[in-house]
Design a protein around this motif. Sequence first.
Motif, PDB file in Angstrom:
ATOM      1  N   PRO A   1       1.602  -1.013  -0.356  1.00  0.00           N
ATOM      2  CA  PRO A   1       0.079   0.133   0.092  1.00  0.00           C
ATOM      3  C   PRO A   1       0.754   1.175  -0.178  1.00  0.00           C
ATOM      4  O   PRO A   1       2.574   0.599   0.162  1.00  0.00           O
ATOM      5  CB  PRO A   1      -1.091  -0.061   1.359  1.00  0.00           C
ATOM      6  N   ASP A   2       0.291   2.123  -0.246  1.00  0.00           N
ATOM      7  CA  ASP A   2       1.199   3.436  -0.219  1.00  0.00           C
ATOM      8  C   ASP A   2       0.227   3.761   1.073  1.00  0.00           C
ATOM      9  O   ASP A   2       1.180   5.630   1.704  1.00  0.00           O
ATOM     10  CB  ASP A   2       0.056   4.775  -1.215  1.00  0.00           C
ATOM     11  N   ASP A   3       0.079   3.542   2.057  1.00  0.00           N
ATOM     12  CA  ASP A   3      -0.438   4.751   2.826  1.00  0.00           C
ATOM     13  C   ASP A   3       1.117   4.067   4.302  1.00  0.00           C
ATOM     14  O   ASP A   3       1.241   4.563   5.555  1.00  0.00           O
ATOM     15  CB  ASP A   3      -1.016   3.571   4.058  1.00  0.00           C
ATOM     16  N   GLY A   4       2.064   3.696   3.728  1.00  0.00           N
ATOM     17  CA  GLY A   4       3.833   3.229   4.523  1.00  0.00           C
ATOM     18  C   GLY A   4       3.331   2.620   6.020  1.00  0.00           C
ATOM     19  O   GLY A   4       4.553   2.578   6.147  1.00  0.00           O
ATOM     20  N   THR A   5       2.679   1.312   5.546  1.00  0.00           N
ATOM     21  CA  THR A   5       2.358   0.471   6.187  1.00  0.00           C
ATOM     22  C   THR A   5       3.477  -0.443   5.884  1.00  0.00           C
ATOM     23  O   THR A   5       3.391  -0.684   7.549  1.00  0.00           O
ATOM     24  CB  THR A   5       1.056   0.091   6.766  1.00  0.00           C
ATOM     25  N   GLY A   6       3.182  -0.359   5.371  1.00  0.00           N
ATOM     26  CA  GLY A   6       4.255  -2.176   5.196  1.00  0.00           C
ATOM     27  C   GLY A   6       3.914  -3.117   4.384  1.00  0.00           C
ATOM     28  O   GLY A   6       4.881  -4.100   4.376  1.00  0.00           O
ATOM     29  N   GLY A   7       3.059  -3.005   4.858  1.00  0.00           N
ATOM     30  CA  GLY A   7       1.924  -4.545   4.584  1.00  0.00           C
ATOM     31  C   GLY A   7       1.218  -4.735   3.452  1.00  0.00           C
ATOM     32  O   GLY A   7       1.892  -3.927   2.520  1.00  0.00           O
ATOM     33  N   LEU A   8       0.567  -5.862   3.333  1.00  0.00           N
ATOM     34  CA  LEU A   8      -0.355  -5.835   2.070  1.00  0.00           C
ATOM     35  C   LEU A   8      -1.356  -5.328   2.047  1.00  0.00           C
ATOM     36  O   LEU A   8      -2.136  -5.371   3.981  1.00  0.00           O
ATOM     37  CB  LEU A   8      -0.151  -7.451   1.998  1.00  0.00           C
ATOM     38  N   ASP A   9      -1.753  -5.609   1.027  1.00  0.00           N
ATOM     39  CA  ASP A   9      -2.870  -4.545   0.612  1.00  0.00           C
ATOM     40  C   ASP A   9      -4.065  -5.648   0.195  1.00  0.00           C
ATOM     41  O   ASP A   9      -3.459  -6.216  -0.800  1.00  0.00           O
ATOM     42  CB  ASP A   9      -3.266  -3.182   0.133  1.00  0.00           C
ATOM     43  N   TYR A  10      -5.038  -5.755   0.660  1.00  0.00           N
ATOM     44  CA  TYR A  10      -5.883  -6.545  -0.475  1.00  0.00           C
ATOM     45  C   TYR A  10      -6.377  -6.214  -1.550  1.00  0.00           C
ATOM     46  O   TYR A  10      -6.529  -4.576  -1.804  1.00  0.00           O
ATOM     47  CB  TYR A  10      -7.389  -6.964   0.187  1.00  0.00           C
ATOM     48  N   PRO A  11      -6.993  -6.489  -3.120  1.00  0.00           N
ATOM     49  CA  PRO A  11      -7.298  -6.283  -4.276  1.00  0.00           C
ATOM     50  C   PRO A  11      -8.274  -5.463  -4.342  1.00  0.00           C
ATOM     51  O   PRO A  11      -9.450  -5.535  -3.299  1.00  0.00           O
ATOM     52  CB  PRO A  11      -7.358  -7.211  -4.992  1.00  0.00           C
ATOM     53  N   ARG A  12      -8.045  -4.630  -4.990  1.00  0.00           N
ATOM     54  CA  ARG A  12      -9.367  -3.610  -5.143  1.00  0.00           C
ATOM     55  C   ARG A  12     -10.303  -3.259  -6.195  1.00  0.00           C
ATOM     56  O   ARG A  12     -11.464  -2.667  -6.421  1.00  0.00           O
ATOM     57  CB  ARG A  12      -8.711  -1.879  -4.461  1.00  0.00           C
ATOM     58  N   GLY A  13      -9.929  -4.376  -7.016  1.00  0.00           N
ATOM     59  CA  GLY A  13     -10.612  -4.755  -8.588  1.00  0.00           C
ATOM     60  C   GLY A  13      -9.738  -3.606  -9.704  1.00  0.00           C
ATOM     61  O   GLY A  13      -8.747  -3.799  -9.618  1.00  0.00           O
ATOM     62  N   GLY A  14     -10.463  -3.215 -10.772  1.00  0.00           N
ATOM     63  CA  GLY A  14     -10.222  -2.683 -11.878  1.00  0.00           C
ATOM     64  C   GLY A  14     -10.477  -2.068 -12.139  1.00  0.00           C
ATOM     65  O   GLY A  14     -10.984  -1.152 -11.226  1.00  0.00           O
ATOM     66  N   GLU A  15     -10.492  -2.219 -13.827  1.00  0.00           N
ATOM     67  CA  GLU A  15     -11.128  -0.629 -14.875  1.00  0.00           C
ATOM     68  C   GLU A  15     -12.680  -1.066 -14.746  1.00  0.00           C
ATOM     69  O   GLU A  15     -13.446   0.211 -15.127  1.00  0.00           O
ATOM     70  CB  GLU A  15     -10.510  -0.580 -15.943  1.00  0.00           C
TER      71      GLU A  15
END
Length: 353
Positions: free
Chosen positions: A28-42
Amino acid sequence: MRRPLALAAAALFALAPAAPASADPEAPDDGTGGLDYPRGGEGPEGSEIAFEFQDERIAESSGIAPSLRHEGVWWTHNDSGDFLPEVFAVNEEGETLATVTLNVELRDWEAISLAQGPGGEPEVFVGDIGDNFAGGWTEVRVYHFVEPEVLADVTLDPSVLTFTYEDGGRDAEGMMIDPRDGRLYVVSKEFAGGVYAAPENLDPEGGNVLSRIDSAPLFATDAAFSPDGTRYAIRTYWGVTIYDASDGVPGSSLGSFDLPEMEQGESVAFTPDGTALMAGTEGMNSPVWRVPLEGRKLPEMVAVEEEAAASDEAEEPESAGAGTSIGALPLILGGAAVAVVLIGGIVVLARRG
């Protein structure tokens, strides 16, 4: 579902060998250093934001369903958290038209559906079916009340249906009601998620057992039937699967596709005309997307309407031809009159000769 749990789920999802490449977790771009779940596409071509919720009280919209009484009105509610037990009616601009406050506990509301109730009137069903304790609740509840004929703020005591799972407690976020027979289904949110059917005849006073009848996509966050019941959709954070329910539930899969990227996709519903899905997400002033359907994914009601429209168009040339003949009639009559005058003149001249 709370965001920490969603992040944990995404970490597990990253280990699943069947996960598509497009849905791989990203840093993620929030600086947490963890994994972010998928959010979809177009999303499919033609996908667009239908509206955004304008009410600051709607901060974690977790379900959405179209009104059965009021055209252009949608019902929604918040997830678990520091919220009042309120259900909101909003218009197609995302403005709140009415707030229905229920005299019950808001434990973990996750889904909403509208269907004909026991009394034959349209009713709103709110699924208190979430469980952030991984199946820790011994029972779950569905509240329901008659959809108001007049949209105005009101506080009421809803009827309550109580459910248990035949195979133990489950975390669930999807609930749908078949418009053909009123049968209720719950979709659990797990790695080995399942579709659970309620009894055909519900006990309004005692407990009702939910029976597993099919598997469900990974981490399902909502589910909905088409208006005619011939299709149903099960969505996840990042996509949706459409099923053919012409012969009942469980139905056969007609395919899956990405939904537009969302912060935390939670809700899905068919539009009243069955031609598209409405897909929502949590967050303040969160958007609700309109996602068009095509081909076999369209409900049978749409195919019937299209056939009727095609039949009408096929008859149009015949009508147009008739119109052309009528339009030419004055010209034909005019030409005949001229011919009569000419012939008359010739006859007169011949007699004088």
